[in-house]
Design a protein around this motif. Sequence first.
Motif, mmCIF file in Angstrom:
data_model
loop_
_atom_site.group_PDB
_atom_site.id
_atom_site.type_symbol
_atom_site.label_atom_id
_atom_site.label_comp_id
_atom_site.label_asym_id
_atom_site.label_seq_id
_atom_site.Cartn_x
_atom_site.Cartn_y
_atom_site.Cartn_z
ATOM 1 N N TRP A 91 20.604 16.899 -42.287
ATOM 2 C CA TRP A 91 19.904 18.583 -42.468
ATOM 3 C C TRP A 91 20.075 18.543 -40.205
ATOM 4 O O TRP A 91 19.066 17.577 -39.644
ATOM 5 C CB TRP A 91 18.917 18.853 -42.937
ATOM 6 C CG TRP A 91 18.147 18.733 -44.098
ATOM 7 C CD1 TRP A 91 17.746 17.377 -45.091
ATOM 8 C CD2 TRP A 91 19.591 19.925 -45.042
ATOM 9 N NE1 TRP A 91 18.617 18.010 -46.089
ATOM 10 C CE2 TRP A 91 19.094 19.556 -46.183
ATOM 11 C CE3 TRP A 91 19.749 21.185 -44.572
ATOM 12 C CZ2 TRP A 91 19.935 20.360 -47.047
ATOM 13 C CZ3 TRP A 91 20.406 22.024 -45.619
ATOM 14 C CH2 TRP A 91 20.140 21.409 -46.831
ATOM 15 N N ILE B 75 18.454 21.350 -38.000
ATOM 16 C CA ILE B 75 18.001 22.633 -37.640
ATOM 17 C C ILE B 75 18.273 23.416 -36.930
ATOM 18 O O ILE B 75 18.407 22.782 -35.742
ATOM 19 C CB ILE B 75 16.331 22.510 -37.266
ATOM 20 C CG1 ILE B 75 15.569 21.229 -39.117
ATOM 21 C CG2 ILE B 75 15.453 23.837 -37.648
ATOM 22 C CD1 ILE B 75 15.977 22.098 -40.088
ATOM 23 N N ARG C 61 18.720 26.179 -41.476
ATOM 24 C CA ARG C 61 18.972 24.629 -41.688
ATOM 25 C C ARG C 61 20.539 24.627 -42.215
ATOM 26 O O ARG C 61 21.465 25.382 -42.764
ATOM 27 C CB ARG C 61 18.017 24.258 -42.763
ATOM 28 C CG ARG C 61 17.128 23.942 -42.373
ATOM 29 C CD ARG C 61 16.202 23.275 -43.436
ATOM 30 N NE ARG C 61 16.805 23.168 -45.179
ATOM 31 C CZ ARG C 61 16.818 22.485 -45.980
ATOM 32 N NH1 ARG C 61 15.577 21.439 -45.853
ATOM 33 N NH2 ARG C 61 17.176 22.892 -46.996
#
Length: 160
Positions: free
Chosen positions: A8, A10, A16
């Motif tokens: 992921w 951010i 996300r």
Amino acid sequence: MRGDGDGWVIDTDGSRYWGVNGAAGLLLRTLQPDGRTLILLQHRAVWSHQGGTWGLPGGARDSHESAIDTALREAQEEAGLDPADVEVVAALVTHRAKGGWTYTTVIADIDEPVRTIANGESAELRWVDEADVDELPLHPAFGEAWPGLRDRIAALDPQN
């Protein structure tokens, strides 16, 4: 090195995104004898990010891959498509996050609506009439990109 793109990101605004190197998907289309264009869509597995929505086979880009390589690999993994059967006609960034993360949609053609084989990331794979795509509950980012993608498809096909 394969798989080093999983993870992921951010973004600066807290959003996300899957794919530490960005992501890409394949918008595969085929022209029917009656003139209709069918698009291959993936009904995303419920457990996946934005599960239950419809989008394109695609996923995280590995560090050594181009966006086209990623889209073709993911379509092979998620739909059982042979990249040799696909003719890539365009690639365009359809989402750019504030922090620089990108999603590239690769537009490609195939001679006929071939049989697909879904993996665990798909609840279903379906050839959908281009005119009916926006009637499905679309993945939010794909839904946002779809009008521009339709325009791009029309520009690629001067007979439309």
